[in-house]
Motif scaffolding. Structure first.
Motif, PDB file in Angstrom:
ATOM      1  N   ILE A   1     -14.975   3.266  -3.925  1.00  0.00           N
ATOM      2  CA  ILE A   1     -13.582   3.713  -4.045  1.00  0.00           C
ATOM      3  C   ILE A   1     -13.528   5.144  -4.571  1.00  0.00           C
ATOM      4  O   ILE A   1     -14.145   5.479  -5.585  1.00  0.00           O
ATOM      5  CB  ILE A   1     -12.788   2.781  -4.982  1.00  0.00           C
ATOM      6  N   GLY A   2     -12.763   5.989  -3.885  1.00  0.00           N
ATOM      7  CA  GLY A   2     -12.611   7.376  -4.308  1.00  0.00           C
ATOM      8  C   GLY A   2     -11.264   7.698  -4.887  1.00  0.00           C
ATOM      9  O   GLY A   2     -11.101   8.730  -5.564  1.00  0.00           O
ATOM     10  N   ALA A   3     -10.259   6.855  -4.654  1.00  0.00           N
ATOM     11  CA  ALA A   3      -8.917   7.074  -5.197  1.00  0.00           C
ATOM     12  C   ALA A   3      -8.138   5.780  -5.082  1.00  0.00           C
ATOM     13  O   ALA A   3      -8.423   4.925  -4.231  1.00  0.00           O
ATOM     14  CB  ALA A   3      -8.180   8.189  -4.461  1.00  0.00           C
ATOM     15  N   GLU A   4      -7.158   5.621  -5.964  1.00  0.00           N
ATOM     16  CA  GLU A   4      -6.245   4.479  -5.912  1.00  0.00           C
ATOM     17  C   GLU A   4      -4.833   4.975  -5.679  1.00  0.00           C
ATOM     18  O   GLU A   4      -4.462   6.077  -6.093  1.00  0.00           O
ATOM     19  CB  GLU A   4      -6.294   3.666  -7.215  1.00  0.00           C
ATOM     20  N   ILE A   5      -4.043   4.127  -5.015  1.00  0.00           N
ATOM     21  CA  ILE A   5      -2.597   4.329  -4.910  1.00  0.00           C
ATOM     22  C   ILE A   5      -1.927   3.167  -5.615  1.00  0.00           C
ATOM     23  O   ILE A   5      -2.245   2.003  -5.340  1.00  0.00           O
ATOM     24  CB  ILE A   5      -2.131   4.399  -3.448  1.00  0.00           C
ATOM     25  N   MET A   6      -1.005   3.466  -6.519  1.00  0.00           N
ATOM     26  CA  MET A   6      -0.261   2.416  -7.204  1.00  0.00           C
ATOM     27  C   MET A   6       1.217   2.768  -7.230  1.00  0.00           C
ATOM     28  O   MET A   6       1.607   3.938  -7.125  1.00  0.00           O
ATOM     29  CB  MET A   6      -0.767   2.204  -8.636  1.00  0.00           C
ATOM     30  N   GLY A   7       2.042   1.746  -7.385  1.00  0.00           N
ATOM     31  CA  GLY A   7       3.470   1.952  -7.519  1.00  0.00           C
ATOM     32  C   GLY A   7       3.863   2.303  -8.942  1.00  0.00           C
ATOM     33  O   GLY A   7       3.091   2.116  -9.887  1.00  0.00           O
ATOM     34  N   ARG A   8       5.065   2.795  -9.084  1.00  0.00           N
ATOM     35  CA  ARG A   8       5.579   3.181 -10.401  1.00  0.00           C
ATOM     36  C   ARG A   8       5.503   2.021 -11.389  1.00  0.00           C
ATOM     37  O   ARG A   8       5.150   2.192 -12.563  1.00  0.00           O
ATOM     38  CB  ARG A   8       7.026   3.666 -10.242  1.00  0.00           C
ATOM     39  N   ASN A   9       5.825   0.798 -10.940  1.00  0.00           N
ATOM     40  CA  ASN A   9       5.872  -0.328 -11.862  1.00  0.00           C
ATOM     41  C   ASN A   9       4.500  -0.793 -12.327  1.00  0.00           C
ATOM     42  O   ASN A   9       4.407  -1.524 -13.308  1.00  0.00           O
ATOM     43  CB  ASN A   9       6.625  -1.506 -11.235  1.00  0.00           C
ATOM     44  N   LYS A  10       3.437  -0.405 -11.622  1.00  0.00           N
ATOM     45  CA  LYS A  10       2.109  -0.700 -12.160  1.00  0.00           C
ATOM     46  C   LYS A  10       1.765   0.264 -13.292  1.00  0.00           C
ATOM     47  O   LYS A  10       1.044  -0.088 -14.216  1.00  0.00           O
ATOM     48  CB  LYS A  10       1.037  -0.639 -11.072  1.00  0.00           C
ATOM     49  N   PHE A  11       2.299   1.481 -13.210  1.00  0.00           N
ATOM     50  CA  PHE A  11       2.011   2.473 -14.241  1.00  0.00           C
ATOM     51  C   PHE A  11       2.935   2.345 -15.445  1.00  0.00           C
ATOM     52  O   PHE A  11       2.518   2.522 -16.596  1.00  0.00           O
ATOM     53  CB  PHE A  11       2.129   3.881 -13.659  1.00  0.00           C
TER      54      PHE A  11
END
Length: 220
Positions: A72-82
């Motif tokens: 894995i080189g990068a993650e995408i997450m939604g606002r509510n995970k952060f």
């Protein structure tokens, strides 16, 4: 081309990936830790510092948990995970639930309607806050990841949006034997999803059913 992957995403028997009533103290809402109780004792999660100092377990659950960060080189997450609260950022004090050294150790794209400057933390994790469609977010994540793969880390709405956009190549869903009754459902609006993937299931002694989805062109 790098692959887009979902790993260790847990849902209840009635399809909820998060409970209702998310707060800073309860990132999964009324679900508490019940969706993650299969994963927390594993060696992978224990080594991330998420389950005390006892030795981590091995076996079926660990075999799936351990794949989350390979290649894995990068993650995408939604606002509510952060962060638990939508809307404009009141300040830059909140840096996520993971402390000064988050477990990602890669760039992370956080999808939000309220972009802010990047947040660099220890261990190689930098959060990039982006107002973007799934396609735009994936383009940015690939710039950050180089030749490595992209992980869609959640939450539930973000995983569903990427599935709706047909951008996911591989996915691991852990079906946990609980009923939540309320929260955010993963599968809504995804009729016919099974036609896009080869699907395999493995049952764990913990009671979890691990469901693996892979596109025929990227099946291992």
């Amino acid at each position: 081309m790098s692959r887009v992957r979902v790993h260790n995403f847990s849902v209840s028997l009635d399809g909820f990936g998060v409970g209702e009533g998310q707060t800073r103290q309860s990132p999964f809402g009324h679900a508490g830790t019940r969706l993650l109780e299969w994963a927390l004792p594993t060696r992978t999660f224990t080594e991330m510092g998420l389950h005390g100092d006892q030795p981590g377990t091995t076996g079926v659950d660990e075999a799936f948990a351990s794949r989350w960060n390979t290649g894995i080189g990068a993650e995408i997450m939604g606002r509510n995970k952060f962060a638990p609260k939508p809307g404009p950022w009141p300040d830059d004090e909140w840096t996520g639930w993971w402390g000064d050294n988050p477990p990602f150790h890669t760039p992370v794209v956080v999808l939000t309607h309220h972009p802010r400057p990047p947040l660099e933390l220890d261990g190689g994790t930098t959060f990039h806050f982006l107002d973007a469609t799934p396609v735009e977010a994936l383009d940015r994540a690939r710039e950050l990841a180089g030749d490595l793969d992209i992980r869609i880390g959640g939450g539930t709405t973000t995983v569903r949006d990427f599935l709706r956009a047909d951008l996911v190549d591989e996915m691991h869903i852990a079906v946990v034997p609980i009923f939540l009754g309320r929260g955010e459902r993963l599968w809504d609006g995804l009729e016919g999803l099974e036609d896009r993937f080869d699907i395999d299931t493995v049952t764990s002694p913990s009671g979890v059913v691990h469901v693996s989805f892979s596109r025929p062109s990227v099946a291992q």
